[in-house]
Write an enzyme that holds these catalytic residues in place. Structure first.
Site, short mmCIF file in Angstrom:
data_model
loop_
_atom_site.label_atom_id
_atom_site.label_comp_id
_atom_site.label_asym_id
_atom_site.label_seq_id
_atom_site.Cartn_x
_atom_site.Cartn_y
_atom_site.Cartn_z
N TYR A 1 -1.85 0.31 10.32
CA TYR A 1 -1.96 -0.29 9.00
C TYR A 1 -0.74 0.04 8.15
O TYR A 1 -0.14 -0.84 7.51
CB TYR A 1 -3.23 0.22 8.31
CG TYR A 1 -3.38 -0.19 6.87
CD1 TYR A 1 -3.81 -1.47 6.54
CD2 TYR A 1 -3.10 0.70 5.84
CE1 TYR A 1 -3.95 -1.86 5.21
CE2 TYR A 1 -3.24 0.33 4.51
CZ TYR A 1 -3.67 -0.95 4.21
OH TYR A 1 -3.80 -1.32 2.89
N SER B 1 0.84 -1.20 0.00
CA SER B 1 0.00 0.00 0.00
C SER B 1 0.87 1.25 0.00
O SER B 1 1.99 1.25 0.53
CB SER B 1 -0.90 0.02 1.24
OG SER B 1 -1.61 1.26 1.34
#
Length: 268
Positions: free
Chosen positions: A174, A161
């Site tokens: 995250y 990501s």
């Protein structure tokens, strides 16, 4: 493990756009995720035929498998598994290799956003995110890499990501799990390159999926189908790292250039 059956995957699958032969024996971990489903469908359209799909939800997994069969896949095998159970990974991978006769491409598409506020208050919640987003793929990649190194063949494509490029207060749990995964993939790529194995780090930005349905994504969000197109293009071109869509590379370069003394004061 079964002998290589690649000889059975012959000319009828060579729909080769611009001379590219798509991977035939495809493993998908997290096969029911929106990006995985879009990528699987596109792979079938491009000529991939044999799939080993792994996900937790049995009913959704069978629905996805049936969809691929209808679209033209000639062999679709499934395994219902909790990928947080790293002890089961060696057997799971051996099962896929046995069923398909080998592996040309593995796409790791499983992950969780987690709850940032809950993780700030509880390490148990933090640990759960790190287990799913970092430790689980590292375990799978360890076994897959050993197989690819022996065979001197294969592509390991992993969804990381853009959130891993710089920690932000709104999602640093995250983000840190993805930053660790990105660093691991860099080292793995360095190790496997001499053996002819591609290791692809996929860095999506905002993607409109069920996992992000509760978030205000804004005008930069794209559908998973657009990410799938980018993934296949990166595999075909044997890229190392791909930002999807491409403009996230520029955005993250700008964010990364902000001095820490200033960045720490920003609401991010």
């Amino acid at each position: 493990m079964a002998p290589d059956q690649s000889a059975s995957l012959t000319g009828e699958t060579k729909i080769a756009r611009k001379g590219w032969l798509p991977p035939q024996r495809v493993f998908i971990f997290g096969a029911t995720s929106a990006i995985a489903m879009a990528t699987q469908r596109l792979l079938v359209e491009r000529g991939s035929t044999h799939f080993f799909l792994v996900a937790r939800n049995v009913e959704r997994l069978e629905t996805v498998a049936a969809d691929l069969r209808v679209r033209g896949a000639t062999l679709v095998e499934t395994a219902a598994a909790d990928l947080d159970d790293t002890g089961a990974h060696p057997g799971l991978i051996a099962q896929g290799i046995e069923l398909l006769g080998g592996m040309d491409l593995s796409l790791l598409a499983h992950g969780v956003l987690g709850d940032q506020e809950l993780a700030e208050a509880s390490f148990t919640a933090t640990e759960a995110v790190l287990n799913t987003n970092f430790l689980s793929p590292v375990s799978l990649l360890t076994w897959l890499a050993n197989y690819c190194e022996r065979e001197r063949h294969g592509c390991l494509a992993v969804i990381s990501s853009v959130a891993g490029d710089r920690g932000r207060q709104s999602n640093y749990i995250y983000g840190s799990s993805k930053a660790g995964l990105t660093a691991f993939l860099s080292g793995l790529r360095n190790r496997l390159h001499p053996h002819g194995v591609q290791v692809l780090t996929i860095k999506p930005g905002f993607v409109a999926t069920p996992m992000t349905a509760h978030m205000p994504l804004g005008p930069l969000a794209v559908p998973p189908e657009k990410i799938a197109i980018g993934i296949l293009a990166a595999i075909r071109k044997r890229r190392d790292v791909v930002y999807l869509p491409w403009f996230w590379r520029i955005i993250l370069a700008i964010i990364g250039s902000i001095p820490e003394s200033i960045f720490k004061k920003l609401k991010t």
